[in-house]
Write a protein that holds these residues in place. Structure first.
Motif, mmCIF file in Angstrom:
data_model
loop_
_atom_site.group_PDB
_atom_site.id
_atom_site.type_symbol
_atom_site.label_atom_id
_atom_site.label_comp_id
_atom_site.label_asym_id
_atom_site.label_seq_id
_atom_site.Cartn_x
_atom_site.Cartn_y
_atom_site.Cartn_z
ATOM 1 N N VAL A 1 22.453 39.293 29.075
ATOM 2 C CA VAL A 1 22.253 40.162 30.261
ATOM 3 C C VAL A 1 21.595 39.484 31.638
ATOM 4 O O VAL A 1 22.069 39.563 32.611
ATOM 5 C CB VAL A 1 21.602 41.624 30.032
ATOM 6 C CG1 VAL A 1 21.564 42.271 31.316
ATOM 7 C CG2 VAL A 1 22.254 42.059 28.745
ATOM 8 N N GLN A 2 20.430 38.970 31.353
ATOM 9 C CA GLN A 2 19.819 38.263 32.625
ATOM 10 C C GLN A 2 20.859 37.176 32.979
ATOM 11 O O GLN A 2 20.736 37.151 34.506
ATOM 12 C CB GLN A 2 18.618 37.527 32.025
ATOM 13 C CG GLN A 2 17.691 37.008 33.418
ATOM 14 C CD GLN A 2 17.202 37.969 34.398
ATOM 15 O OE1 GLN A 2 17.269 39.195 33.985
ATOM 16 N NE2 GLN A 2 17.140 37.395 35.661
ATOM 17 N N ARG B 1 24.386 35.087 37.433
ATOM 18 C CA ARG B 1 25.575 34.719 37.858
ATOM 19 C C ARG B 1 26.310 35.612 38.848
ATOM 20 O O ARG B 1 26.960 35.028 39.911
ATOM 21 C CB ARG B 1 26.584 34.550 36.753
ATOM 22 C CG ARG B 1 26.382 33.424 35.465
ATOM 23 C CD ARG B 1 27.475 33.149 34.559
ATOM 24 N NE ARG B 1 26.779 32.368 33.794
ATOM 25 C CZ ARG B 1 27.842 31.796 32.272
ATOM 26 N NH1 ARG B 1 28.897 32.277 32.516
ATOM 27 N NH2 ARG B 1 27.181 30.847 31.690
ATOM 28 N N LEU B 2 26.220 36.529 38.848
ATOM 29 C CA LEU B 2 26.465 37.826 39.785
ATOM 30 C C LEU B 2 25.777 37.539 41.312
ATOM 31 O O LEU B 2 26.450 37.490 42.227
ATOM 32 C CB LEU B 2 26.104 39.256 39.327
ATOM 33 C CG LEU B 2 26.253 40.436 40.352
ATOM 34 C CD1 LEU B 2 27.757 40.426 40.723
ATOM 35 C CD2 LEU B 2 25.837 41.779 39.779
ATOM 36 N N LEU C 1 33.275 45.767 38.912
ATOM 37 C CA LEU C 1 32.035 45.325 38.923
ATOM 38 C C LEU C 1 31.828 45.240 37.221
ATOM 39 O O LEU C 1 31.380 44.426 36.502
ATOM 40 C CB LEU C 1 30.862 45.679 39.655
ATOM 41 C CG LEU C 1 29.548 45.069 39.436
ATOM 42 C CD1 LEU C 1 29.687 43.571 39.706
ATOM 43 C CD2 LEU C 1 28.399 45.844 40.126
ATOM 44 N N GLY C 2 31.972 46.389 36.553
ATOM 45 C CA GLY C 2 31.501 46.820 35.394
ATOM 46 C C GLY C 2 32.587 45.665 34.315
ATOM 47 O O GLY C 2 31.986 44.995 33.452
ATOM 48 N N GLY C 3 33.826 45.666 34.767
ATOM 49 C CA GLY C 3 34.608 44.787 34.026
ATOM 50 C C GLY C 3 34.438 43.181 33.978
ATOM 51 O O GLY C 3 34.203 42.383 33.110
ATOM 52 N N TRP C 4 33.893 42.903 35.214
ATOM 53 C CA TRP C 4 33.414 41.444 35.706
ATOM 54 C C TRP C 4 32.477 41.272 34.859
ATOM 55 O O TRP C 4 32.206 40.107 34.160
ATOM 56 C CB TRP C 4 33.336 41.417 37.005
ATOM 57 C CG TRP C 4 32.891 39.962 37.335
ATOM 58 C CD1 TRP C 4 33.986 38.988 37.912
ATOM 59 C CD2 TRP C 4 31.762 39.251 37.649
ATOM 60 N NE1 TRP C 4 33.397 38.003 38.452
ATOM 61 C CE2 TRP C 4 31.936 38.222 38.310
ATOM 62 C CE3 TRP C 4 30.572 39.721 37.389
ATOM 63 C CZ2 TRP C 4 30.791 37.249 38.217
ATOM 64 C CZ3 TRP C 4 29.363 38.772 37.595
ATOM 65 C CH2 TRP C 4 29.671 37.597 38.150
ATOM 66 N N LEU C 5 31.223 42.163 34.862
ATOM 67 C CA LEU C 5 30.235 41.944 34.156
ATOM 68 C C LEU C 5 30.238 41.594 32.658
ATOM 69 O O LEU C 5 29.656 41.012 31.958
ATOM 70 C CB LEU C 5 29.172 43.062 34.451
ATOM 71 C CG LEU C 5 28.423 42.723 35.902
ATOM 72 C CD1 LEU C 5 27.605 44.021 36.292
ATOM 73 C CD2 LEU C 5 27.542 41.578 36.072
ATOM 74 N N THR C 6 31.092 42.670 32.122
ATOM 75 C CA THR C 6 31.234 42.686 30.661
ATOM 76 C C THR C 6 31.958 41.228 30.137
ATOM 77 O O THR C 6 31.702 40.582 29.221
ATOM 78 C CB THR C 6 32.399 43.924 30.329
ATOM 79 O OG1 THR C 6 31.529 44.939 30.543
ATOM 80 C CG2 THR C 6 32.481 43.814 28.805
ATOM 81 N N THR C 7 33.167 40.941 31.016
ATOM 82 C CA THR C 7 33.505 39.535 30.942
ATOM 83 C C THR C 7 32.569 38.374 30.803
ATOM 84 O O THR C 7 32.481 37.617 29.998
ATOM 85 C CB THR C 7 34.781 39.238 31.807
ATOM 86 O OG1 THR C 7 35.685 40.501 31.682
ATOM 87 C CG2 THR C 7 35.329 37.907 31.753
ATOM 88 N N VAL C 8 31.617 38.443 31.887
ATOM 89 C CA VAL C 8 30.653 37.218 31.952
ATOM 90 C C VAL C 8 29.628 37.435 30.791
ATOM 91 O O VAL C 8 29.371 36.537 29.967
ATOM 92 C CB VAL C 8 29.979 37.567 33.020
ATOM 93 C CG1 VAL C 8 28.616 36.691 33.050
ATOM 94 C CG2 VAL C 8 30.782 37.170 34.237
#
Length: 295
Positions: free
Chosen positions: A36-37, A42-43, A54-61
């Motif tokens: 998560v960190q 990366r964000l 943003l939620g989908g992008w973060l989940t993918t990352v």
């Protein structure tokens, strides 16, 4: 509020979900935090103005980060988690805080996490992201460098293995607790017949005592597990047992003079104990946060 502060605030809103994804992927709370960190870093380095979801992008990352961590783990057998129990998430038997409720939605018990450890990294990612979090295969495919059709096959293959190896827990927590209480009573009394009556014929016992005991020991079958009655009796009579939720399911925390000795997780299926998972590794127990057990 600066743009960085605004972005950090938005990220914090997604953090519980991201940690839930990472925990299911990795079975390790510390590694989940690391993943998560890394997503936040990366964000922070990206042009967030170009991110529509943003939620989908973060989940993918997070998915990509976890996939890399799993592949790295597989290449270093000495650091594999396949021969040890996943990290338990412990809370009071009568409550769980909101973040834990997100973390443990769908009762992701230790027994299920153990099975997930047996999957390939790509299978695990496809199964976790699709079956547990509802991501479409079109979004999963680029993470594993596969086509959507192949990603779907990965999830299907994982699903078959999970269904065949991880029992589905009874949803009623009170019935789970009755079975655990019956187990504890039988253990304290040394009552073999009572113990047998509460165990599933195909019960599996996993005990992880860490390096001092040679890692995780697995015992299968009613006769073999019931044969551990003397060990269960020593545990029940020499420690103070506290009812707790372990990964959202009925469990026990055992202490001596307020020192944590072991954590026990049970999967109850059809009112009988299908799996018993015992973590007694002192090094790992020392790192658990039991603040939520305080009244």
């Amino acid at each position: 509020m600066t743009h960085h502060d605004f972005l950090a605030d938005r990220f914090q809103g997604h953090r519980p979900h991201l940690k839930a994804v990472a925990y299911r992927m990795l079975g390790s709370l510390s590694e989940a935090e690391d993943a998560v960190q890394e997503a936040w870093l990366r964000l922070a380095r990206s042009d967030s103005a170009d991110i529509d979801n943003l939620g989908g992008w973060l989940t993918t990352v997070v998915g990509r980060v976890c996939l890399d961590m799993l592949r790295s783990r597989k290449s270093r057998a000495e650091e594999s988690l396949e021969d040890r129990l996943p990290d338990p998430v412990i809370s009071r038997a009568d409550a769980a805080d909101p973040e834990q409720e997100v973390l443990l939605a769908d009762s992701v018990g230790l027994a299920l996490l153990v099975v997930l450890e047996s999957l390939t990294p790509a299978e695990r990612l496809a199964f976790v992201l699709h079956d547990m979090f509802g991501l479409p295969f079109e979004q999963i495919a680029p993470i594993v460098d596969r086509t959507p059709a192949t990603a779907k096959k990965l999830a299907s293959r994982a699903r078959r293995r999970v269904r065949g190896a991880a029992p589905s827990p009874d949803p009623d927590l009170s019935s789970q607790r009755r079975a655990v209480d019956a187990f504890l009573a039988a253990a304290r009394d040394g009552d073999f017949a009572a113990l047998v009556s509460v165990l599933d014929p195909d019960v599996v016992l996993r005990a992880d005592g860490g390096q001092l005991t040679g890692g995780m020991r697995v015992i299968r079958g009613l006769e073999a597990v019931a044969g551990q009655l003397a060990t269960f009796q020593r545990m029940a009579t020499s420690t103070t047992t506290h009812p707790a939720l372990v990964n959202g399911l009925a469990g026990l925390v055992n202490t001596i003079d307020d020192r944590l000795i072991s954590v026990m997780s049970f999967t109850i299926a059809d009112d009988r104990i299908a799996t018993i998972d015992i973590l007694s590794d002192p090094d790992r127990l020392a790192g658990l946060d039991l603040a939520d057990l305080e009244p």
